[in-house]
Enzyme design. Structure first.
Site, PDB file in Angstrom:
ATOM      1  N   CYS A 103       0.885  -1.203   0.193  1.00 14.86           N
ATOM      2  CA  CYS A 103      -0.061   0.067   0.021  1.00 14.86           C
ATOM      3  C   CYS A 103       0.798   1.026  -0.016  1.00 14.86           C
ATOM      4  O   CYS A 103       1.537   1.383   0.978  1.00 14.86           O
ATOM      5  CB  CYS A 103      -0.850   0.049   1.203  1.00 14.86           C
ATOM      6  SG  CYS A 103      -1.864   1.710   1.208  1.00 14.86           S
ATOM      7  N   CYS A 106      -0.813   4.360   2.123  1.00 15.59           N
ATOM      8  CA  CYS A 106      -0.704   4.383   3.642  1.00 15.59           C
ATOM      9  C   CYS A 106      -0.193   3.051   4.194  1.00 15.59           C
ATOM     10  O   CYS A 106       0.856   2.793   3.915  1.00 15.59           O
ATOM     11  CB  CYS A 106      -2.036   4.582   4.334  1.00 15.59           C
ATOM     12  SG  CYS A 106      -3.576   3.933   3.574  1.00 15.59           S
ATOM     13  N   SER A 107      -0.810   2.025   4.588  1.00 16.12           N
ATOM     14  CA  SER A 107      -0.373   0.853   4.986  1.00 16.12           C
ATOM     15  C   SER A 107      -1.503  -0.219   5.078  1.00 16.12           C
ATOM     16  O   SER A 107      -1.661  -1.120   5.814  1.00 16.12           O
ATOM     17  CB  SER A 107       0.350   0.658   6.282  1.00 16.12           C
ATOM     18  OG  SER A 107       1.429   1.506   6.231  1.00 16.12           O
ATOM     19  N   CYS A 108      -2.433  -0.124   3.991  1.00 14.44           N
ATOM     20  CA  CYS A 108      -3.698  -0.944   4.011  1.00 14.44           C
ATOM     21  C   CYS A 108      -3.251  -2.510   3.744  1.00 14.44           C
ATOM     22  O   CYS A 108      -2.402  -2.736   3.206  1.00 14.44           O
ATOM     23  CB  CYS A 108      -4.622  -0.630   2.702  1.00 14.44           C
ATOM     24  SG  CYS A 108      -5.218   1.082   3.137  1.00 14.44           S
TER      25      CYS A 108
END
Lengths: 198, 221
Positions: A103, A106-108
């Site tokens: 991601c 962000c950090s999905c």
């Protein structure tokens, strides 16, 4: 945000404690609910869920077909779903095709099957470089792929979450579903490693 | 917005960190608390996950990077809670100083200003009545756009052509939902981009898929 200028920087631990006090003393957040959410992701929801999904797919061809067809419905059969996993797409890695998930914005991450993301997944270097030079990045993480392997990077830019169904390693034909569960790693389900036979 | 969060393809971050076996979910106690407080701050403020992500991408460089992922959760929670006037600016720092024995003056509790916002349903998936504008296998181009607010179209894909690989369930448009100006649910497409289209002829051979909202895409005429 932390104070600007020459002020001494306050530690995130202290600022977190302050935030918790400010919210709990006004009854806006229940400290027990905070504890429960932490426990949920420390002990109940983690990569073991995903490993069960993968082991089932390796041992049950009909389940594998359903999983690749509709990941969200197939993980629900095993009781998995929820936060950050409204829509799950499962892609299969083979000897010649390799999927890897990132991601960049962000950090999905598919919390319901893998838990919260590991540190390397949230690292700027991983987020920045995986969409630019995946073969080099994977080699740097210990996964050398042959030149004829086609790489697809899955950048999680919407609420769709991606899970990799790793290739079942040779030499595991006699292992039971339960034994296979213990072989499957988080890293393989993100696509930065392969599953290896014991 | 073209902020620090939009990292795809950028340089200067050093080597990747190889996975570490046995890494705890939360390395330090505060990280779990910051995660949970960030999670609940969305509800306390009456915001949504898109608005929370937009708060994160509006953090300054230090607030975004210095304390890592859970530092971002903490600082995003602070931004969400001050902008919705649940907390006064500076309230957290003042309390933190008092926790370590200083005598800082804490600002008064403000009058909350939650947004006039209510979701149409739980989660982000929605039903859309119009048929998808693009078909699987169709060539499309990601628009060359640079909106000032929230978007989930990364810079590195803008202006580039790809092929629709899958049509995903329709979902709330983050670009408007993050600003509480409407859910505007749209079809979502997994679009496959060739690495040479994105990064030039010398790029490693590979493909990237992005899950893109219909309004991010245009037909290739």
């Amino acid at each position: 945000m932390t104070g600007a200028g020459s002020e001494e920087r306050l530690s995130p631990a202290l600022r977190t404690e302050a935030l918790e006090e400010l919210l709990t003393e006004r009854g806006l957040v229940d400290p027990d609910a905070v504890d429960r959410l932490i426990t949920q992701y420390e002990t109940n929801v983690g990569p073991l869920n995903g490993a069960k999904v993968v082991a089932r797919a390796w041992t049950d061809p009909e389940y594998r077909r359903r999983l690749l067809d509709d990941g969200t419905a197939a993980i629900k059969e095993l009781g998995f779903g929820g936060l950050q996993t409204e829509c799950l797409v499962v892609v299969e890695n083979t000897a010649t095709t390799h999927n890897v998930v990132v991601c960049t914005l962000c950090s999905c991450y598919p919390w319901a099957v893998l838990g919260l993301p590991p540190s390397w997944y949230k690292d700027p270097a991983y987020r920045a470089r995986m969409v630019r030079e995946p073969r080099t990045v994977l080699a740097g993480m210990g996964l050398e792929l042959a030149d004829d392997v086609r790489i697809t990077v899955r950048d999680s830019s919407s609420e769709v979450r991606w899970l990799v169904l790793p290739e079942r390693p040779a030499g595991t034909e006699d292992m039971s579903e339960e034994q296979l569960v213990s072989l499957v790693t988080r890293d393989a389900m993100v696509g930065v490693a392969k599953v290896v036979a014991p | 917005m073209d902020g620090i969060a939009d990292m795809g393809g950028t340089e200067g971050w050093g080597p990747v960190r190889p996975p570490r076996a046995g890494e705890p979910v939360f390395e330090e106690r505060w990280q779990g608390r910051a995660f949970a407080l960030g999670f609940y701050s969305i509800r306390v403020a009456g915001w949504n996950v898109d608005a929370f992500r937009h708060a994160t991408e509006r953090l300054d460089r230090s607030a975004y990077l210095d304390d890592g992922y859970y530092g971002r959760w903490l600082n995003s929670a602070e931004l969400v809670l001050t902008e919705s006037a649940i907390l006064a600016p500076g309230a957290i720092d003042a309390r933190a100083r008092n926790l370590r024995g200083e005598h800082a003056e804490e600002p008064p509790v403000p009058e909350p200003a939650r947004p006039a916002y209510a979701p149409a349903a739980e989660g982000s998936l929605r039903t859309v009545d119009t048929p998808p504008a693009f078909a699987v296998g169709e060539q499309v181009r990601a628009k060359d756009m640079s909106p000032p607010g929230h978007t989930r179209l990364p810079r590195y894909a803008r202006g580039h052509a790809g092929v629709v690989e899958l049509i995903q369930p329709a979902a709330v448009l983050p670009d408007t939902n993050a600003h509480f100006v409407g859910e505007n649910p749209q079809h979502v497409y997994s679009v496959r981009f060739d690495s040479r289209e994105l990064w030039g002829a010398a790029a490693e051979p590979f493909a990237v898929t992005l899950d893109l909202f219909e309004s991010y895409l245009e037909k290739i005429s």
